[in-house]
Write an enzyme that holds these catalytic residues in place. Structure first.
Site, PDB file in Angstrom:
ATOM      1  N   LEU A  32      56.549  15.976  44.596  1.00 29.74           N
ATOM      2  CA  LEU A  32      56.450  15.564  43.863  1.00 29.74           C
ATOM      3  C   LEU A  32      57.275  14.907  42.763  1.00 29.74           C
ATOM      4  O   LEU A  32      58.856  14.925  42.862  1.00 29.74           O
ATOM      5  CB  LEU A  32      55.692  17.030  42.488  1.00 29.74           C
ATOM      6  CG  LEU A  32      55.031  15.989  41.547  1.00 29.74           C
ATOM      7  CD1 LEU A  32      53.880  16.274  41.362  1.00 29.74           C
ATOM      8  CD2 LEU A  32      55.588  16.416  40.346  1.00 29.74           C
ATOM      9  N   ASN A  72      58.239  13.246  39.687  1.00 30.52           N
ATOM     10  CA  ASN A  72      57.126  12.007  38.074  1.00 30.52           C
ATOM     11  C   ASN A  72      58.145  11.416  37.535  1.00 30.52           C
ATOM     12  O   ASN A  72      58.151   9.990  37.344  1.00 30.52           O
ATOM     13  CB  ASN A  72      57.026  13.844  36.966  1.00 30.52           C
ATOM     14  CG  ASN A  72      57.315  14.753  37.005  1.00 30.52           C
ATOM     15  OD1 ASN A  72      58.254  15.585  38.009  1.00 30.52           O
ATOM     16  ND2 ASN A  72      57.601  14.615  36.140  1.00 30.52           N
ATOM     17  N   ASP A  73      58.668  11.559  36.266  1.00 29.05           N
ATOM     18  CA  ASP A  73      59.280  10.775  35.314  1.00 29.05           C
ATOM     19  C   ASP A  73      60.697  10.048  35.444  1.00 29.05           C
ATOM     20  O   ASP A  73      61.348  10.647  36.745  1.00 29.05           O
ATOM     21  CB  ASP A  73      59.986  11.522  33.704  1.00 29.05           C
ATOM     22  CG  ASP A  73      58.970  12.292  33.774  1.00 29.05           C
ATOM     23  OD1 ASP A  73      57.053  12.803  34.486  1.00 29.05           O
ATOM     24  OD2 ASP A  73      59.082  13.149  32.762  1.00 29.05           O
ATOM     25  N   GLN A 111      62.071  12.980  38.486  1.00 28.92           N
ATOM     26  CA  GLN A 111      61.393  13.829  38.391  1.00 28.92           C
ATOM     27  C   GLN A 111      61.553  14.596  39.823  1.00 28.92           C
ATOM     28  O   GLN A 111      59.951  13.784  40.193  1.00 28.92           O
ATOM     29  CB  GLN A 111      60.773  14.724  36.835  1.00 28.92           C
ATOM     30  CG  GLN A 111      61.412  14.191  36.080  1.00 28.92           C
ATOM     31  CD  GLN A 111      62.511  15.453  35.637  1.00 28.92           C
ATOM     32  OE1 GLN A 111      61.335  16.901  35.280  1.00 28.92           O
ATOM     33  NE2 GLN A 111      64.002  15.373  35.467  1.00 28.92           N
ATOM     34  N   TYR A 113      65.273  19.055  33.732  1.00 25.27           N
ATOM     35  CA  TYR A 113      63.771  18.124  33.292  1.00 25.27           C
ATOM     36  C   TYR A 113      64.548  16.525  32.536  1.00 25.27           C
ATOM     37  O   TYR A 113      65.619  16.314  32.728  1.00 25.27           O
ATOM     38  CB  TYR A 113      63.230  18.697  32.059  1.00 25.27           C
ATOM     39  CG  TYR A 113      62.011  19.355  32.469  1.00 25.27           C
ATOM     40  CD1 TYR A 113      62.062  20.407  33.809  1.00 25.27           C
ATOM     41  CD2 TYR A 113      60.789  20.297  31.696  1.00 25.27           C
ATOM     42  CE1 TYR A 113      60.797  20.935  34.165  1.00 25.27           C
ATOM     43  CE2 TYR A 113      60.313  21.464  32.216  1.00 25.27           C
ATOM     44  CZ  TYR A 113      60.307  21.605  33.339  1.00 25.27           C
ATOM     45  OH  TYR A 113      59.211  22.501  33.477  1.00 25.27           O
ATOM     46  N   SER A 114      63.574  15.691  32.534  1.00 25.97           N
ATOM     47  CA  SER A 114      63.852  13.971  32.125  1.00 25.97           C
ATOM     48  C   SER A 114      64.950  14.411  30.394  1.00 25.97           C
ATOM     49  O   SER A 114      65.208  15.151  30.184  1.00 25.97           O
ATOM     50  CB  SER A 114      62.353  13.798  31.333  1.00 25.97           C
ATOM     51  OG  SER A 114      61.743  13.846  32.376  1.00 25.97           O
ATOM     52  N   ARG A 173      61.969  18.336  24.431  1.00 25.96           N
ATOM     53  CA  ARG A 173      62.590  17.395  25.527  1.00 25.96           C
ATOM     54  C   ARG A 173      62.974  16.590  25.398  1.00 25.96           C
ATOM     55  O   ARG A 173      62.385  15.531  24.583  1.00 25.96           O
ATOM     56  CB  ARG A 173      62.363  18.636  26.994  1.00 25.96           C
ATOM     57  CG  ARG A 173      60.880  17.880  26.624  1.00 25.96           C
ATOM     58  CD  ARG A 173      59.541  18.495  28.057  1.00 25.96           C
ATOM     59  NE  ARG A 173      58.404  18.365  27.771  1.00 25.96           N
ATOM     60  CZ  ARG A 173      58.157  19.510  27.765  1.00 25.96           C
ATOM     61  NH1 ARG A 173      58.111  20.455  27.274  1.00 25.96           N
ATOM     62  NH2 ARG A 173      56.390  19.490  27.262  1.00 25.96           N
ATOM     63  N   ASP A 174      62.953  15.798  26.333  1.00 21.91           N
ATOM     64  CA  ASP A 174      63.686  14.223  26.609  1.00 21.91           C
ATOM     65  C   ASP A 174      64.713  13.455  26.455  1.00 21.91           C
ATOM     66  O   ASP A 174      64.085  12.320  25.553  1.00 21.91           O
ATOM     67  CB  ASP A 174      62.208  13.899  27.236  1.00 21.91           C
ATOM     68  CG  ASP A 174      61.077  14.852  27.720  1.00 21.91           C
ATOM     69  OD1 ASP A 174      61.750  15.721  28.577  1.00 21.91           O
ATOM     70  OD2 ASP A 174      60.169  14.443  27.102  1.00 21.91           O
ATOM     71  N   GLU A 207      55.727  13.115  24.729  1.00 20.95           N
ATOM     72  CA  GLU A 207      57.194  13.775  25.773  1.00 20.95           C
ATOM     73  C   GLU A 207      57.635  12.398  25.769  1.00 20.95           C
ATOM     74  O   GLU A 207      57.070  10.867  25.482  1.00 20.95           O
ATOM     75  CB  GLU A 207      56.379  13.682  27.028  1.00 20.95           C
ATOM     76  CG  GLU A 207      55.480  15.312  26.498  1.00 20.95           C
ATOM     77  CD  GLU A 207      55.226  16.001  28.086  1.00 20.95           C
ATOM     78  OE1 GLU A 207      54.802  17.342  28.694  1.00 20.95           O
ATOM     79  OE2 GLU A 207      54.340  14.926  28.592  1.00 20.95           O
TER      80      GLU A 207
HETATM   81  C1  FRU Z   1      56.567  14.286  31.536  1.00 16.47           C
HETATM   82  C2  FRU Z   1      57.699  15.424  31.239  1.00 16.47           C
HETATM   83  C3  FRU Z   1      58.116  15.758  30.873  1.00 16.47           C
HETATM   84  C4  FRU Z   1      59.211  17.138  31.188  1.00 16.47           C
HETATM   85  C5  FRU Z   1      58.882  16.409  32.242  1.00 16.47           C
HETATM   86  C6  FRU Z   1      59.290  17.722  33.242  1.00 16.47           C
HETATM   87  O1  FRU Z   1      55.691  13.676  32.559  1.00 16.47           O
HETATM   88  O2  FRU Z   1      56.714  16.751  30.729  1.00 16.47           O
HETATM   89  O3  FRU Z   1      58.078  15.953  29.052  1.00 16.47           O
HETATM   90  O4  FRU Z   1      60.649  16.860  30.924  1.00 16.47           O
HETATM   91  O5  FRU Z   1      57.654  15.501  32.774  1.00 16.47           O
HETATM   92  O6  FRU Z   1      59.475  17.270  34.631  1.00 16.47           O
END
Ligand code: FRU
Length: 491
Positions: free
Chosen positions: A45, A47-48, A64, A107-108, A168-169, A223
């Site tokens: 997968l 993601n971000d 991610q 994480y991000s 986070r992030d 986020e």
């Molecule tokens: C957004 C999120 C972020 C987090 C990351 C984890 O899609 O939930 O807030 O850091 O993905 O993969």
């Protein structure tokens, strides 16, 4: 589909069962929906987007990544780079989780250059025995040879009072001689917000309090916040969770949008801004992140997907991709315009096109087909009621983009696009739009489309999962006449 247990989801790549990765690669290879020019994960997968930056003459863009499946499990940062924003090279793992401060995922976060190194600030996700989250903000650095090392301690090791463990992030920027970061947070009253920190050296951070925006309450969690200044305005992009759909607005399960205002007052945290607007009016767009190019351009990339939505490739061992890079400008002081970066023209191959007037008909031009292309379609409407395009079309499939001149709405319909999508997200998106000339600028790939309306005034981003044989591009017009000028470049 086999759902992974918690133990299976939080495995590191070294803990893959013998043959597991080979089997995933095999599944991925057989998937008919692998993209041809979008950034996608080798397995598992995506993601971000993370750490988007320009360093030592190249763009770096991480994402991610959970390598072992299409659920949200143990997240890595996968590293890609490009000299031209059009062709990306996959470099493998950038940041691996599994340390004491990122035991359950790196994480991000974002990246910034300092003293010749690229620093990456990210959230270390950890869980204790009771499965309670403890987020740490961590730092890693990359040298000019691309070697990445993690700092052995967090740079922000606790959540300040008043906020939950949804914290986070970090997105870092420099202003004057100091560094600042904005972090997505949830207050203990379960409303979302963004908080600010300041540092002189990226190592010691002082909590400045909340970014005082006019949005409160506005969802239960924000986020991936991203603050930057453009044309003397302050812009905050973020992904709020928990907004209710409102007519044609906020139709996705989670949103990504922005507010624009006067530059953030760094002494008080005050941010005066206008209304929240969605960045994208399509189906699959989340967690956008920007960087500044060496020429001062502000460039945005997002995840072409959403949390908590299943995708048809989940059973093919992979899911998710990033959008193409888009450059941002501000129109009229309060609206972001997104345009595909001009470098994408490097991907153009064979060109074809036509100019024609249609009257109450659907027209498939001979040989006007494709599964991966850039298309510009300009339409002057005369007196038609509806006009537009059907693409990735065949006898049984089509994705429809049209303008309804009575309702003055752009409509994207993926009801018949191909493999059915998760019901949760729906199949039709509408957006009010007042114009008597239209320019539809499409970037179509094997399983996605990004549509820029009238040079980026609105954008619709969507995954679609058509049969590889659904290739036709058709122009149509009903209830009158319209003139079409189309030009396509295969990619
Ligand atoms: C957004 C999120 C972020 C987090 C990351 C984890 O899609 O939930 O807030 O850091 O993905 O993969």
């Amino acid at each position: 589909m086999h759902m992974m247990t918690r133990e299976e989801k939080y495995r590191l790549i070294e803990q893959a069962r013998p043959g597991e990765l080979a089997q995933l690669r095999d599944q991925v290879e057989r998937s008919p929906w692998r993209q041809s020019y979008h950034i996608q994960a080798p397995t598992g997968l995506l993601n971000d987007p993370n750490g988007f930056s320009y360093y030592q003459g190249e763009y770096h863009l991480f994402y991610q990544w959970f390598p072992l499946g299409t659920e949200h499990g143990m997240k890595y940062w996968y590293h890609t780079k490009s000299s031209n924003l059009a062709v990306w090279e996959g470099l493998g793992i950038g940041i691996a989780p599994g340390g004491p401060y990122d035991s359950h995922g790196a994480y991000s976060g974002s990246a910034i250059e300092k003293d010749g190194q690229l620093y990456m600030m990210y959230t270390g996700n950890t869980r204790d025995e009771a499965w309670t989250r403890h987020p740490y903000q961590c730092l890693a650095s990359m040298d000019a040879d691309g070697r990445i090392v993690k700092l052995n301690r967090p740079v922000i090791s606790s959540v300040p009072p008043g906020y939950t463990d949804h914290f986070r992030d970090p997105k870092v920027w420099k202003s004057g001689k100091d560094y600042y970061c904005v972090i997505g947070a949830q207050r203990t009253d379960l409303t979302g917000c963004a908080v600010l920190y300041r540092s002189e050296d990226l190592l010691d951070w002082t909590f400045m309090g909340e970014m005082k925006s006019g949005l409160s309450p506005f969802g239960y969690m924000w986020e991936c916040p991203d603050y930057f200044e453009l044309d003397e305005s302050g812009v905050l992009i973020f992904s709020p969770q928990g907004l209710q759909a409102d007519g044609d607005l906020y139709n996705n399960i989670y949103q990504t949008g922005y507010v624009i205002g006067q530059p953030l007052d760094l002494s008080t945290g005050e941010f005066r801004h206008g209304a929240f607007r969605e960045l994208d009016r399509g189906f699959d767009f989340y967690a956008a992140q920007t960087t500044q190019g060496p020429d001062g351009r502000r460039i945005l990339v997002a995840w072409m997907g959403l949390p908590d939505v299943a995708y048809p490739t989940d059973t093919h061992g992979w899911s998710g991709c990033l959008t193409i890079p888009r450059q941002l400008t501000i129109q009229g002081g309060n609206k972001l315009i997104q345009q595909p970066v001009p470098e994408l023209a490097k991907l153009r191959k064979t060109q074809s096109g036509a100019t024609l007037t249609l009257k109450d008909e659907v027209k498939h031009l001979n040989g006007f087909d494709g599964t991966s292309y850039e298309l510009i379609c300009e339409i002057s409407m005369f007196d038609a009621e509806e006009l537009g395009l059907e693409f990735r079309a065949s006898g049984h499939e089509k994705t429809v983009l049209k303008y309804d001149t009575g309702q003055k709405k752009i409509i994207l319909d993926r009801t018949f696009s191909g493999q059915a999508m998760d019901e949760i997200n729906g199949n039709i998106r509408r957006c009010g739009f007042n114009a008597d000339r239209l320019k539809f600028h499409l970037f179509v790939d094997t399983s996605s489309v990004e549509i820029f309306i009238n040079d980026g005034e609105e954008v619709f981003t969507s995954r679609i999962f058509p049969d590889p044989a659904s290739k036709e591009i058709r122009l149509f017009c009903s209830g009158g006449t319209a003139e079409f000028r189309v030009c396509k470049w295969d990619i």
